[in-house]
Design a protein around this motif. Structure first.
Motif, PDB file in Angstrom:
ATOM      1  N   GLU A 219       0.838  -1.207   0.000  1.00 56.48           N
ATOM      2  CA  GLU A 219       0.000   0.000   0.000  1.00 56.48           C
ATOM      3  C   GLU A 219       0.869   1.252   0.000  1.00 56.48           C
ATOM      4  O   GLU A 219       0.579   2.230  -0.697  1.00 56.48           O
ATOM      5  CB  GLU A 219      -0.922  -0.031   1.222  1.00 56.48           C
ATOM      6  N   ALA A 220       1.957   1.206   0.784  1.00 57.78           N
ATOM      7  CA  ALA A 220       2.866   2.355   0.827  1.00 57.78           C
ATOM      8  C   ALA A 220       3.540   2.563  -0.524  1.00 57.78           C
ATOM      9  O   ALA A 220       3.711   3.701  -0.984  1.00 57.78           O
ATOM     10  CB  ALA A 220       3.921   2.144   1.916  1.00 57.78           C
ATOM     11  N   LEU A 221       3.921   1.473  -1.172  1.00 52.15           N
ATOM     12  CA  LEU A 221       4.561   1.579  -2.485  1.00 52.15           C
ATOM     13  C   LEU A 221       3.594   2.123  -3.518  1.00 52.15           C
ATOM     14  O   LEU A 221       3.957   2.967  -4.354  1.00 52.15           O
ATOM     15  CB  LEU A 221       5.102   0.215  -2.911  1.00 52.15           C
ATOM     16  N   ASP A 222       2.351   1.672  -3.461  1.00 54.47           N
ATOM     17  CA  ASP A 222       1.335   2.200  -4.371  1.00 54.47           C
ATOM     18  C   ASP A 222       1.148   3.695  -4.144  1.00 54.47           C
ATOM     19  O   ASP A 222       1.083   4.484  -5.101  1.00 54.47           O
ATOM     20  CB  ASP A 222       0.017   1.458  -4.152  1.00 54.47           C
ATOM     21  N   ALA A 223       1.091   4.109  -2.872  1.00 51.10           N
ATOM     22  CA  ALA A 223       0.953   5.530  -2.561  1.00 51.10           C
ATOM     23  C   ALA A 223       2.165   6.319  -3.043  1.00 51.10           C
ATOM     24  O   ALA A 223       2.032   7.451  -3.517  1.00 51.10           O
ATOM     25  CB  ALA A 223       0.762   5.710  -1.057  1.00 51.10           C
ATOM     26  N   ALA A 224       3.352   5.710  -2.939  1.00 49.38           N
ATOM     27  CA  ALA A 224       4.571   6.389  -3.392  1.00 49.38           C
ATOM     28  C   ALA A 224       4.553   6.591  -4.901  1.00 49.38           C
ATOM     29  O   ALA A 224       4.844   7.681  -5.404  1.00 49.38           O
ATOM     30  CB  ALA A 224       5.799   5.578  -2.975  1.00 49.38           C
ATOM     31  N   ASN A 225       4.212   5.533  -5.631  1.00 48.28           N
ATOM     32  CA  ASN A 225       4.208   5.628  -7.090  1.00 48.28           C
ATOM     33  C   ASN A 225       3.148   6.587  -7.603  1.00 48.28           C
ATOM     34  O   ASN A 225       3.422   7.475  -8.422  1.00 48.28           O
ATOM     35  CB  ASN A 225       3.990   4.236  -7.696  1.00 48.28           C
ATOM     36  N   THR A 226       1.924   6.426  -7.116  1.00 50.50           N
ATOM     37  CA  THR A 226       0.835   7.281  -7.612  1.00 50.50           C
ATOM     38  C   THR A 226       0.965   8.710  -7.080  1.00 50.50           C
ATOM     39  O   THR A 226       0.609   9.669  -7.767  1.00 50.50           O
ATOM     40  CB  THR A 226      -0.535   6.699  -7.233  1.00 50.50           C
ATOM     41  N   GLY A 227       1.471   8.840  -5.853  1.00 48.15           N
ATOM     42  CA  GLY A 227       1.641  10.173  -5.294  1.00 48.15           C
ATOM     43  C   GLY A 227       2.680  10.995  -6.041  1.00 48.15           C
ATOM     44  O   GLY A 227       2.549  12.220  -6.159  1.00 48.15           O
ATOM     45  N   ASN A 228       3.684  10.342  -6.564  1.00 47.70           N
ATOM     46  CA  ASN A 228       4.742  11.042  -7.288  1.00 47.70           C
ATOM     47  C   ASN A 228       4.452  11.183  -8.777  1.00 47.70           C
ATOM     48  O   ASN A 228       4.835  12.182  -9.395  1.00 47.70           O
ATOM     49  CB  ASN A 228       6.075  10.329  -7.108  1.00 47.70           C
ATOM     50  N   PHE A 229       3.773  10.185  -9.355  1.00 48.64           N
ATOM     51  CA  PHE A 229       3.664  10.163 -10.812  1.00 48.64           C
ATOM     52  C   PHE A 229       2.232  10.079 -11.331  1.00 48.64           C
ATOM     53  O   PHE A 229       2.016  10.022 -12.533  1.00 48.64           O
ATOM     54  CB  PHE A 229       4.479   8.979 -11.367  1.00 48.64           C
ATOM     55  N   GLY A 230       1.244  10.107 -10.430  1.00 49.20           N
ATOM     56  CA  GLY A 230      -0.148  10.034 -10.849  1.00 49.20           C
ATOM     57  C   GLY A 230      -0.635   8.601 -10.966  1.00 49.20           C
ATOM     58  O   GLY A 230       0.160   7.661 -11.030  1.00 49.20           O
ATOM     59  N   ALA A 231      -1.944   8.427 -10.975  1.00 47.38           N
ATOM     60  CA  ALA A 231      -2.524   7.095 -11.123  1.00 47.38           C
ATOM     61  C   ALA A 231      -2.396   6.638 -12.574  1.00 47.38           C
ATOM     62  O   ALA A 231      -2.698   7.400 -13.494  1.00 47.38           O
ATOM     63  CB  ALA A 231      -3.991   7.103 -10.712  1.00 47.38           C
ATOM     64  N   PRO A 232      -1.945   5.392 -12.797  1.00 47.44           N
ATOM     65  CA  PRO A 232      -1.782   4.914 -14.179  1.00 47.44           C
ATOM     66  C   PRO A 232      -3.090   4.964 -14.962  1.00 47.44           C
ATOM     67  O   PRO A 232      -4.176   4.749 -14.417  1.00 47.44           O
ATOM     68  CB  PRO A 232      -1.309   3.467 -13.986  1.00 47.44           C
ATOM     69  N   VAL A 233      -2.962   5.235 -16.243  1.00 47.56           N
ATOM     70  CA  VAL A 233      -4.102   5.244 -17.161  1.00 47.56           C
ATOM     71  C   VAL A 233      -3.739   4.396 -18.375  1.00 47.56           C
ATOM     72  O   VAL A 233      -2.563   4.218 -18.694  1.00 47.56           O
ATOM     73  CB  VAL A 233      -4.453   6.684 -17.600  1.00 47.56           C
ATOM     74  N   PRO A 234      -4.751   3.857 -19.078  1.00 46.59           N
ATOM     75  CA  PRO A 234      -4.456   3.051 -20.267  1.00 46.59           C
ATOM     76  C   PRO A 234      -3.620   3.831 -21.272  1.00 46.59           C
ATOM     77  O   PRO A 234      -3.963   4.960 -21.647  1.00 46.59           O
ATOM     78  CB  PRO A 234      -5.843   2.727 -20.809  1.00 46.59           C
ATOM     79  N   THR A 235      -2.523   3.226 -21.683  1.00 51.07           N
ATOM     80  CA  THR A 235      -1.552   3.900 -22.544  1.00 51.07           C
ATOM     81  C   THR A 235      -0.984   2.918 -23.557  1.00 51.07           C
ATOM     82  O   THR A 235      -0.560   1.819 -23.180  1.00 51.07           O
ATOM     83  CB  THR A 235      -0.397   4.498 -21.714  1.00 51.07           C
ATOM     84  N   ALA A 236      -0.986   3.317 -24.816  1.00 46.71           N
ATOM     85  CA  ALA A 236      -0.338   2.502 -25.849  1.00 46.71           C
ATOM     86  C   ALA A 236       1.164   2.790 -25.827  1.00 46.71           C
ATOM     87  O   ALA A 236       1.581   3.947 -25.894  1.00 46.71           O
ATOM     88  CB  ALA A 236      -0.919   2.830 -27.221  1.00 46.71           C
ATOM     89  N   VAL A 237       1.968   1.741 -25.721  1.00 43.76           N
ATOM     90  CA  VAL A 237       3.420   1.889 -25.614  1.00 43.76           C
ATOM     91  C   VAL A 237       4.074   1.367 -26.888  1.00 43.76           C
ATOM     92  O   VAL A 237       3.839   0.225 -27.299  1.00 43.76           O
ATOM     93  CB  VAL A 237       3.966   1.113 -24.400  1.00 43.76           C
ATOM     94  N   ARG A 238       4.871   2.199 -27.483  1.00 46.71           N
ATOM     95  CA  ARG A 238       5.589   1.810 -28.696  1.00 46.71           C
ATOM     96  C   ARG A 238       6.625   0.740 -28.360  1.00 46.71           C
ATOM     97  O   ARG A 238       7.345   0.836 -27.360  1.00 46.71           O
ATOM     98  CB  ARG A 238       6.257   3.034 -29.303  1.00 46.71           C
ATOM     99  N   THR A 239       6.731  -0.286 -29.196  1.00 45.54           N
ATOM    100  CA  THR A 239       7.702  -1.359 -28.986  1.00 45.54           C
ATOM    101  C   THR A 239       8.706  -1.458 -30.135  1.00 45.54           C
ATOM    102  O   THR A 239       9.465  -2.420 -30.205  1.00 45.54           O
ATOM    103  CB  THR A 239       6.991  -2.717 -28.831  1.00 45.54           C
ATOM    104  N   THR A 240       8.717  -0.459 -30.992  1.00 45.85           N
ATOM    105  CA  THR A 240       9.676  -0.420 -32.096  1.00 45.85           C
ATOM    106  C   THR A 240      10.515   0.851 -31.980  1.00 45.85           C
ATOM    107  O   THR A 240      10.060   1.856 -31.450  1.00 45.85           O
ATOM    108  CB  THR A 240       8.952  -0.454 -33.449  1.00 45.85           C
TER     109      THR A 240
END
Length: 555
Positions: A219-240
């Motif tokens: 829970e603390a790690l989740d709070a650290a990640n989202t607190g610093n960088f925002g809650a993840p959202v669906p994102t298309a990631v380039r693989t080339t």
């Protein structure tokens, strides 16, 4: 040397464990023995720290050192014997400081200070031969001829789970989530192990307590990640690839990735993720950097070929390092707890050498046709459409959820997870987290109920999201998690996975399928306990396990 903490451990000569001059992971005998000595010392630090916490005193620097020290001993993290000699010397100095602080605090509280024994009194030798001679008392199997294999196995489960807890806690701490209850819990677990416990029931209860602690850590790690960088959202990631200079970031640490993105702003350098850093693209504040252009390669075990082919420097930020090959030794860097002899290590967040190496490297000559994969289905996104999901289940459009989580690896049998994902019924949803997803995350699973059938929750560090999704669904259906049309299939590899397993058991989650091979430290008797008491299920075949999951739900 004896080590059986990870799935790749040697199982030859009738012995389940690496016990020769070099482990399967590449760790040599000297480094392995030094790690054992450090762990023994950390138990001693835990003895004093646990008592200080009970007296209401906190030495955060010492507790942080304990977490960091545990992290360095995880599989595929640090292979540099010189680092461990330095950590051993530092641990002795910190132990003396903690001892003095404990004795003073006890007197101030009107108590007589206890005279601690065992690891708390250990005096490390001042030479490498001397330290190696002391390693025998620190071995994970020390005393097995007296206490038996089952006790050693349960102690090992706690120790390895504790290493995973410490790693997750370190990730959270460097992003500002330092909590006294976590420090105290880790110290307590080390203090418990320092007593060399032999009671099976007490060991099992401690394992579950550690699982509960890990839930707090996650829970603390989740709070650290989202607190610093925002809650993840669906994102298309380039693989080339994209034409231009390039840096590759592997491991798990989002803080290091952020620092590298800052260090390369406006320098004409593209940054790519690798391995477990892939989910970083879903975090809005990281995705906002235009030069975070995509993901390169797949899971950790393929890194030697992928790093050799990458036309720029590589930064390894946490666990998953394999012996660097000559073709890229001069352009790979380590950070945080990671290390390899002769490889440059980033200190004080100074990435100047990495930037210089990128500018001096050729980079990608041309841009390849774009291909993408989809990430960012953490709890906020999934729970944001919970009503749609619930309606789809009630209407029969979605009949089952399969969570396929955990680490990938090179050992035979991991095609099981590909087969499982590919053979999951079309009216089911596949949730995934951890780098095991690289085996199938480019496959076309289509959509269901307006949602992708494959939902990438993130890396193993995002287990809290997966648990919250399950708890929210159980609440929506007014039932327990075990009553949901949900099956968990976990591919374990190293100590973070052990921590997650203990959390699932502590939360009462049953019927967790575990594989592809079972931990070598789980004796037949201990496996029976996990099967009978907690419903843990060793994997068989994908088809049979899918059918059993659906039949159980139907029943």
């Amino acid at each position: 040397m004896f080590c059986f903490q990870c799935e790749q451990t040697s199982r030859t000569d009738g012995i389940a464990g690496c016990h020769t001059a070099k482990g399967v992971c590449g760790k040599d005998e000297t480094t392995a023995d030094l790690q054992d000595v450090l762990i023994y010392q950390l138990k001693g630090l835990g003895q004093y720290s646990a008592r200080l916490h009970k007296l209401g005193q906190l030495d955060q620097a010492a507790d942080s050192f304990i977490m960091y020290g545990l992290f360095t001993t995880l599989t595929n993290v640090n292979f540099n014997r010189a680092v461990f000699q330095e950590l051993i010397a530092e641990a002795a100095r910190i132990r003396d400081r903690l001892r003095d602080a404990y004795e003073a605090a006890a007197v101030k509280a009107g108590k007589v200070p206890g005279q601690l024994s065992g690891p708390a009194r250990f005096a490390p030798a001042d030479s490498l031969p001397g330290l190696l001679a002391q390693a025998q008392i620190a071995s994970v199997r020390a005393g097995v001829e007296v206490v038996g294999e089952d006790v050693v196995g349960l102690r090992s489960l706690i120790l390895y789970g504790l290493k995973g807890v410490a790693a997750y806690a370190h990730h959270a701490e460097v992003l500002g989530q330092a909590r006294e209850e976590i420090y105290a819990g880790i110290a307590h677990a080390l203090d418990f192990l320092a007593t060399e416990p032999v009671d099976i029931n007490a060991l099992l209860e401690e394992a579950l307590a550690l699982g509960r602690l890990n839930f707090t850590v996650m829970e603390a790690l989740d709070a650290a990640n989202t607190g610093n960088f925002g809650a993840p959202v669906p994102t298309a990631v380039r693989t080339t690839p994209v034409a231009g200079k390039a840096i590759l970031v592997s491991g798990h640490d989002l803080r290091d990735l952020h620092n590298i993105l800052e260090a390369t702003k406006d320098k004409g350098i593209n940054v790519y993720t690798h391995g477990e850093v892939l989910p970083a693209h879903g975090y809005p504040k990281l995705h906002a950097y235009p030069h975070l252009v995509g993901n390169y390669g797949g899971a950790w075990q393929n890194q030697q070929a992928e790093f050799a082919a990458f036309p720029g420097p590589i930064v390894m930020t946490s666990n998953c390092l394999i012996e660097p090959q000559p073709s890229y030794r001069n352009r790979i860097f380590t950070a945080g707890p990671v290390g390899w002899p002769g490889i440059r290590h980033i200190k004080n967040d100074d990435y100047a050498q990495v930037v210089q190496a990128a500018l001096a490297s050729p980079g990608f000559a041309e841009t390849a046709p774009e291909q993408t994969i989809l990430v960012g289905f953490a709890r906020d996104t999934v729970l944001g459409v919970a009503g749609t999901v619930v309606d789809a289940v009630k209407s029969g459009a979605i009949k089952h959820f399969f969570l396929i989580g955990g680490c990938d690896g090179a050992a035979p049998g991991r095609n099981y997870y590909t087969d499982f994902a590919d053979h999951a019924p079309k009216d089911s949803v596949v949730l995934t987290l951890g780098c095991g997803k690289y085996r199938f995350n480019k496959h076309d699973f289509g959509t269901i109920g307006g949602l992708p059938r494959l939902l990438d929750i993130g890396q193993c560090n995002d287990t809290y999201s997966a648990i919250q999704i399950a708890l929210a669904l159980a609440n929506a259906f007014e039932c327990g998690v075990n009553d949901l049309p949900l099956s968990l299939v976990v591919s374990w590899f190293e100590q973070k996975a052990a921590a997650v397993l203990l959390t699932l058991l502590a939360l009462g989650v049953r019927n967790v399928r575990l594989g592809p091979s079972l931990p070598a430290f789980l004796t037949p008797a201990l496996l029976n306990v996990l099967v009978e008491k907690f419903g843990v299920l060793p994997v068989t075949t994908a088809e049979a396990d899918i059918a059993a999951s659906l039949n159980r739900q139907a029943a």
